[in-house]
Structure formats: structure tokens, C-alpha cells
Design an enzyme around this catalytic site. Sequence first.
Site, PDB file in Angstrom:
ATOM      1  N   PRO A  28       0.902  -1.099  -0.058  1.00  0.00           N
ATOM      2  CG  PRO A  28       0.193  -0.928   2.379  1.00  0.00           C
ATOM      3  CD  PRO A  28       0.925  -1.941   1.219  1.00  0.00           C
ATOM      4  CD  GLN A 105      -2.750   0.377   4.419  1.00  0.00           C
ATOM      5  OE1 GLN A 105      -2.417   1.491   4.023  1.00  0.00           O
ATOM      6  NE2 GLN A 105      -1.908  -0.308   5.017  1.00  0.00           N
ATOM      7  CE1 TYR A 177      -0.201   8.396   9.406  1.00  0.00           C
ATOM      8  CE2 TYR A 177       0.836   6.010   8.735  1.00  0.00           C
ATOM      9  CZ  TYR A 177       0.615   7.283   8.668  1.00  0.00           C
ATOM     10  OH  TYR A 177       1.521   8.044   7.498  1.00  0.00           O
TER      11      TYR A 177
HETATM   12  C1  LIG Z   1       5.385   6.748  -1.360  1.00  0.00           C
HETATM   13  C2  LIG Z   1       5.103   5.767  -0.464  1.00  0.00           C
HETATM   14  C3  LIG Z   1       3.700   5.606   0.434  1.00  0.00           C
HETATM   15  C4  LIG Z   1       3.415   4.889   1.337  1.00  0.00           C
HETATM   16  N1  LIG Z   1       2.156   4.758   1.998  1.00  0.00           N
HETATM   17  C5  LIG Z   1       1.890   3.708   2.870  1.00  0.00           C
HETATM   18  C6  LIG Z   1       0.398   3.639   3.210  1.00  0.00           C
HETATM   19  O1  LIG Z   1      -0.670   4.344   2.903  1.00  0.00           O
HETATM   20  N2  LIG Z   1       0.290   2.565   3.981  1.00  0.00           N
HETATM   21  C7  LIG Z   1       1.160   1.679   4.260  1.00  0.00           C
HETATM   22  O2  LIG Z   1       0.840   0.698   5.167  1.00  0.00           O
HETATM   23  N3  LIG Z   1       2.275   1.882   3.885  1.00  0.00           N
HETATM   24  C8  LIG Z   1       2.687   2.826   3.207  1.00  0.00           C
HETATM   25  N4  LIG Z   1       4.007   3.034   2.776  1.00  0.00           N
HETATM   26  C9  LIG Z   1       5.061   1.773   3.010  1.00  0.00           C
HETATM   27  C10 LIG Z   1       5.026   0.838   2.082  1.00  0.00           C
HETATM   28  O3  LIG Z   1       3.869  -0.033   1.856  1.00  0.00           O
HETATM   29  C11 LIG Z   1       6.307  -0.284   2.248  1.00  0.00           C
HETATM   30  O4  LIG Z   1       5.858  -0.735   3.603  1.00  0.00           O
HETATM   31  C12 LIG Z   1       7.680   0.532   2.418  1.00  0.00           C
HETATM   32  O5  LIG Z   1       7.705   1.422   0.956  1.00  0.00           O
HETATM   33  C13 LIG Z   1       8.841  -0.572   2.136  1.00  0.00           C
HETATM   34  O6  LIG Z   1       8.563  -1.363   0.976  1.00  0.00           O
HETATM   35  P1  LIG Z   1       9.616  -0.953  -0.002  1.00  0.00           P
HETATM   36  O7  LIG Z   1      11.035  -0.888   0.582  1.00  0.00           O
HETATM   37  O8  LIG Z   1       9.610  -2.167  -1.049  1.00  0.00           O
HETATM   38  O9  LIG Z   1       9.238   0.461  -0.763  1.00  0.00           O
HETATM   39  C14 LIG Z   1       4.369   3.855   1.893  1.00  0.00           C
HETATM   40  C15 LIG Z   1       5.735   3.793   1.168  1.00  0.00           C
HETATM   41  C16 LIG Z   1       5.952   4.842   0.273  1.00  0.00           C
HETATM   42  C17 LIG Z   1       7.485   4.947  -0.421  1.00  0.00           C
END
Ligand SMILES: Cc1cc2nc3c(=O)[nH]c(=O)nc-3n(C[C@H](O)[C@H](O)[C@H](O)COP(=O)(O)O)c2cc1C
Length: 373
Positions: A28, A105, A177
Site C-alpha cells: 500500500p 487499505q 497511525y
Molecule cells: C510513497 C509511499 C507511500 C506509502 N504509503 C503507505 C500507506 O499508505 N500505507 C502503508 O501501510 N504503508 C505505506 N508505505 C510503506 C510501504 O507500504 C512499504 O511498507 C515500504 O515502502 C517498504 O517497502 P519498499 O522498501 O519495497 O518500498 C508507503 C511507502 C511509500 C514509498
Amino acid sequence: MNHPSFDALFQPFSVKSLSLKNRIVMAPMTRFFSPQGLPGEDVAAYYRRRAEAEVGLILSEGTTVERPAARNDPNIPYFHGEAALSAWKRVIGGVHAAGGRMGPQLWHVGAVKNALADWNSGFEAESPSGLAAPSVQRGEVMSEEAIADTVAAFGRAAADAKALGFDTVEVHGAHGYLIDQFFWSGTNRRNDRYGGLSLKERARFAAEVIKAIRVAVGDDYPIILRLSQWKQQDYKARLADTVGEMSDWLVPLVEAGADVLHCSQRRFWEAEFSEIDGTDGLNFAGWAKKLTGATTISVGSVGLSGEFIRSFAGEGAKPASLDNLIRRMEREEFDLIAVGRALLSDPLWASKVRTRDLASLQDFNPSSMRELV
Ligand SMILES: Cc1cc2nc3c(=O)[nH]c(=O)nc-3n(C[C@H](O)[C@H](O)[C@H](O)COP(=O)(O)O)c2cc1C
């Protein structure tokens, strides 16, 4: 890069009524592209592109339940009201037409202010103890009535998700949150039945949310719950310092009806209790699976050289080996793997991995967070 077989990533998987063609989940990610809370054609096309390119399960960006202060930015989508729900119907229609699976989500930000924008919803922030962080007061302490209304709002949103045709729902219980503010002793100082010294007591609010969703969606519909030890308010914070505490936290949530635990780490390869089982020990999703028997999703820096918090500070990342991930999937440490930034910047990431076209995997450039590619 030395690449073993990626077969472990491309095995089908089922949980209750949800059947997935592979183990890859789009994490998400809040994108701030839904003015007035309405996801438009651009957002629908963005998700559809990932469904067309082999992502097994798409989790939407956080989308808010029907409480006045659930959002902290005007471009976060609502998951209530006729206009937003019909916009989401277009999103799931596009994903299904491309053979994908998707769940929204469901989110309430609690007392967290958006660090990226100086925006106020016009309503008082609400949280378990009026604290955005252990020593940061913000907004109101939720009354029992506000809690009951919030629990009901999560239930309604899940019922709407099912009615619109979504394949699952994820509850955002992570990253500091609202739901996590109840879990965390630093932000939950209540002395009624939603507070307490133990994690089990502080998990009551989340358990009520899950139970309300279960009543709304029936027995066969999978419910995902996202959790994290770390908080955006304190990356070093931990809810469970011991295996016993982790069990007290997670088992009641699975008993309440969570089918899938989505265990958020910033780096998926980090051992959860390194003093117990060394550096190559089970990660958070591994322990969650072992302690509860639930399906688990891992996440955190898959296929990239740097972690996501640093991306918000403008740092890029390069493609990185998937060997460690494949090893863990082959030994069934967890069931599914979520991929965030690699899929945010490259809609074709999963299909490139499947066809072993690793040479064309792209660098992650933080400027991609400003557009919907
Ligand atoms: C731009 C952005 C927005 C995110 N928004 C959310 C969110 O709305 N809800 C959530 O649970 N995590 C959010 N995350 C965390 C991601 O779901 C994920 O756990 C995190 O980016 C680590 O994964 P990655 O290293 O593959 O990017 C966000 C991450 C990024 C980069």
C-alpha cells in the site's frame, strides 16, 4: 547478480476466497492523487497497469473510513460516500479486467499530522490519549462513543469493499497511525478497557475492528491486518520485545478474525529477535507465522539497495539481488512478499522478474513519487 530459480515467487496461493496467481503483493502506498478524496481515471489506470504486469495482489494506498478526522491530506482517497465508492468500483473493474486481485487499505491517521503538507481537515484530530507521539499532544482523546463509531466505520467500509467486488480488505494497523496508537504504550495512556499495561489489553481496539469487519464480510472473505513494530514517530520503538509479548499481541488478533498478518519491516532480512536466532533468523513475518499459524506477508526493501524512509529524504536506490528473498520463500518463512517502491516506479517489475529480464530493472528515483507511472 547470481540468480537462482524464481519459482518460489511464482507459485499460486490461496487464503479463504482469495486465489492468487503468485506471491507478489503491491505494498500500500499513499500517492496523494485523489483530489476531493476521489480516485480518478489516472489512479485506476495506475493500478490496472500493475495487474496487467503480473502483480498477484494489489493493496491500495491508504483510503479512509468515515470519521471526520481520518485523513491528514486533501488528496487521500475516501472509502465512503457514493462518489468515492463509485470511483473505487472503476478501479476494481479495471484490475479484474486485467486478471488481477485487489483490496483497499482501510485507514484512519489518528493524531498524526502530515509531515509533507500543512493541511488541516477542519476537525480535531482524534486518538486514544490525544497524543501524536509520547510527548506530543494533539487533538482529542477519543470517547467510548467515538471508538464505537470508528469501529463501525471500519465495518461499513469492509462491507462496501466486498459489495464493490474487491477480493479482500487490509486494515492499516501499522506505522504509528490510529490503530497502532492504541497498541503503543507511548500513545495509549488510557485506563479504561482500551488501555492497560499489556499489549493484549491495548490490542482490544484492533480486535474490535477486526470483529466488526468479520461480521460485515462473512466467514469466507479474507481480512488482512498490517502491523509494525516501528513507528514513524520513533523508528526504534518496538511493541513486542520478547517472543511471549509478540504472541500476546498477535494471537488475539488472529482469534478476532485476521486471516493474514502483513508484517511491516523497513528491511525484510532483519531478524526479529536476533539474540535468539542470529542474523539469518526469522523476520517479523516469520515469527508471526510461527506464533499464530496465520498467513503472513513480509515487506521491506525488496529488490532495492536502500530503504523507503530515506526515499522521502530524496535518496535513490539501485536494483539489488533477490537471492535472500528467494531463499526465505523456499523455506516458507512467510507466504507472500510485498513490494513498494520498485513497483511504484516500474509497473513492469513483476513481469520483468518472472521473465528474468533483470537487466532492465530500473533504479528507484524519488522523483517517481511525484507522478503516477
Ligand atoms: C510513497 C509511499 C507511500 C506509502 N504509503 C503507505 C500507506 O499508505 N500505507 C502503508 O501501510 N504503508 C505505506 N508505505 C510503506 C510501504 O507500504 C512499504 O511498507 C515500504 O515502502 C517498504 O517497502 P519498499 O522498501 O519495497 O518500498 C508507503 C511507502 C511509500 C514509498
